[in-house]
Design a protein around this motif. Structure first.
Motif, PDB file in Angstrom:
ATOM      1  N   SER A  43     -31.655 -29.948 -63.188  1.00  0.00           N
ATOM      2  CA  SER A  43     -30.424 -30.304 -62.501  1.00  0.00           C
ATOM      3  C   SER A  43     -29.220 -29.868 -63.337  1.00  0.00           C
ATOM      4  O   SER A  43     -29.342 -29.673 -64.550  1.00  0.00           O
ATOM      5  N   PHE A  87     -21.649 -22.977 -63.595  1.00  0.00           N
ATOM      6  CA  PHE A  87     -20.854 -23.115 -62.378  1.00  0.00           C
ATOM      7  C   PHE A  87     -19.524 -23.791 -62.699  1.00  0.00           C
ATOM      8  O   PHE A  87     -19.494 -24.766 -63.452  1.00  0.00           O
ATOM      9  N   TYR A  96     -14.431 -30.637 -52.302  1.00  0.00           N
ATOM     10  CA  TYR A  96     -14.730 -30.104 -53.624  1.00  0.00           C
ATOM     11  C   TYR A  96     -15.499 -28.793 -53.456  1.00  0.00           C
ATOM     12  O   TYR A  96     -16.392 -28.701 -52.615  1.00  0.00           O
ATOM     13  N   PHE A  98     -17.372 -25.231 -55.436  1.00  0.00           N
ATOM     14  CA  PHE A  98     -17.954 -24.646 -56.636  1.00  0.00           C
ATOM     15  C   PHE A  98     -17.791 -23.130 -56.620  1.00  0.00           C
ATOM     16  O   PHE A  98     -17.722 -22.510 -55.545  1.00  0.00           O
ATOM     17  N   ALA A 100     -19.627 -19.454 -57.391  1.00  0.00           N
ATOM     18  CA  ALA A 100     -20.955 -18.988 -57.009  1.00  0.00           C
ATOM     19  C   ALA A 100     -21.936 -18.984 -58.182  1.00  0.00           C
ATOM     20  O   ALA A 100     -23.144 -18.854 -57.963  1.00  0.00           O
TER      21      ALA A 100
ATOM     22  N   VAL B  37     -24.744 -33.794 -53.838  1.00  0.00           N
ATOM     23  CA  VAL B  37     -24.505 -32.356 -53.961  1.00  0.00           C
ATOM     24  C   VAL B  37     -25.819 -31.661 -53.664  1.00  0.00           C
ATOM     25  O   VAL B  37     -26.874 -32.140 -54.095  1.00  0.00           O
ATOM     26  N   GLN B  39     -28.245 -27.891 -53.174  1.00  0.00           N
ATOM     27  CA  GLN B  39     -28.423 -26.512 -53.624  1.00  0.00           C
ATOM     28  C   GLN B  39     -29.554 -25.883 -52.827  1.00  0.00           C
ATOM     29  O   GLN B  39     -30.713 -26.263 -52.998  1.00  0.00           O
ATOM     30  N   LYS B  43     -29.733 -20.543 -54.496  1.00  0.00           N
ATOM     31  CA  LYS B  43     -28.307 -20.436 -54.176  1.00  0.00           C
ATOM     32  C   LYS B  43     -27.463 -21.303 -55.101  1.00  0.00           C
ATOM     33  O   LYS B  43     -27.966 -21.912 -56.052  1.00  0.00           O
ATOM     34  N   GLY B  44     -26.170 -21.347 -54.801  1.00  0.00           N
ATOM     35  CA  GLY B  44     -25.256 -22.136 -55.602  1.00  0.00           C
ATOM     36  C   GLY B  44     -25.183 -23.583 -55.154  1.00  0.00           C
ATOM     37  O   GLY B  44     -25.958 -24.045 -54.320  1.00  0.00           O
ATOM     38  N   LEU B  45     -24.228 -24.296 -55.713  1.00  0.00           N
ATOM     39  CA  LEU B  45     -24.055 -25.724 -55.454  1.00  0.00           C
ATOM     40  C   LEU B  45     -23.050 -25.958 -54.334  1.00  0.00           C
ATOM     41  O   LEU B  45     -22.043 -25.244 -54.228  1.00  0.00           O
ATOM     42  N   TRP B  47     -21.016 -29.307 -52.545  1.00  0.00           N
ATOM     43  CA  TRP B  47     -20.729 -30.730 -52.434  1.00  0.00           C
ATOM     44  C   TRP B  47     -20.962 -31.170 -50.994  1.00  0.00           C
ATOM     45  O   TRP B  47     -20.517 -30.520 -50.051  1.00  0.00           O
ATOM     46  N   TYR B  95     -29.045 -33.487 -54.789  1.00  0.00           N
ATOM     47  CA  TYR B  95     -28.805 -34.212 -56.032  1.00  0.00           C
ATOM     48  C   TYR B  95     -27.851 -35.381 -55.791  1.00  0.00           C
ATOM     49  O   TYR B  95     -26.834 -35.233 -55.110  1.00  0.00           O
ATOM     50  N   GLN B 111     -32.459 -35.796 -60.762  1.00  0.00           N
ATOM     51  CA  GLN B 111     -33.352 -34.639 -60.858  1.00  0.00           C
ATOM     52  C   GLN B 111     -33.482 -33.901 -59.520  1.00  0.00           C
ATOM     53  O   GLN B 111     -33.982 -32.778 -59.478  1.00  0.00           O
TER      54      GLN B 111
END
Lengths: 107, 119
Positions: A43, A87, A96, A98, A100, B37, B39, B43-45, B47, B95, B111
């Motif tokens: 994580s 990130f 919010y 992020f 990439a 959040v 993912q 890929k990316g994160l 929210w 998450y 986790q």
């Protein structure tokens, strides 16, 4: 929405080298920026908040800087355990958002 | 030590519902804002949603607004995410995150729990 443009997308560096990752916001986010590290299969973990404040327990070789729309994360003296994705995230306004991500590998 | 343990993920068909839980320990849960959040694979994160420490204020990302509901039970130190009308694009690891006490960065993460939306 505030767009976060992060560069580079990937980066290869040698042990002991200094690495810089950039993040640009589509508007002024007034230092409302955090950096996270995510190691493979794990994580994300907070590194930096308020653009330049080091989170508890994070090694001092990590540092953040910037203001307005331009921010950067610097890693001094790269270690093998720094291999990860990084990130940026703005929390100045909802939603919010992020960047990439930047995948950092060892050369 | 701050601990956040997500559960409830799994395989679900498009259009169905699923409820995620996040059990918190190691801190006074009712003092902190919380968030989800996600993912997507490789890929990316993104929210998803946030909730204030008392539960009275919630915020959602555009992609889940009207379909997902974040809630909390401070007596049980547990955060929830009710996900309705699931779509294939909701497939992701979810998450749970604890925000900082007086600001909005994600100070601690669980986790994760994997949600797969597929027929």
């Amino acid at each position: 929405d505030i767009q976060m443009t992060q560069s580079p997308a990937s980066l290869s560096a040698s042990l002991g080298e200094t690495v810089t990752i950039e993040c640009r916001a589509s508007e002024d986010i007034y230092n409302g920026l955090a950096w996270y590290q995510q190691k493979p299969g794990k994580s994300p973990q907070l590194l930096i908040y308020n653009a330049n404040s080091l989170h508890t327990g994070v090694p001092s070789r990590f540092s953040g800087s910037g203001s307005g729309t331009q921010y950067s994360l610097k890693i001094n003296s790269l270690q093998s355990e720094d291999v990860a994705s990084y990130f940026c995230q703005q929390y100045y306004d909802y939603p919010y958002t992020f960047g990439a991500g930047t995948k950092l590998e060892l050369k | 030590e701050v601990q956040l343990v997500e559960s409830g993920g799994g395989l679900v068909q498009p259009g169905r519902s699923l409820k995620l839980s996040c059990a918190a320990s190691g801190f006074t849960f009712s003092d902190y804002n919380m968030a989800w959040v996600r993912q997507a694979p490789t890929k990316g994160l993104e929210w998803v949603a946030s909730i204030s420490y008392g539960g009275s204020n919630t915020h959602y990302g555009d992609s889940v607004k009207g379909r997902f509901t974040i809630s909390r039970d401070n007596a049980k130190s547990t955060l929830y995410l009710q996900m309705d009308s699931l779509r294939s694009e909701d497939t992701a690891t979810y998450y749970c995150a604890r925000l900082a006490r007086v600001s909005y960065w994600f100070a601690y993460w669980g986790q994760g729990t994997l949600v797969t939306v597929s027929s």
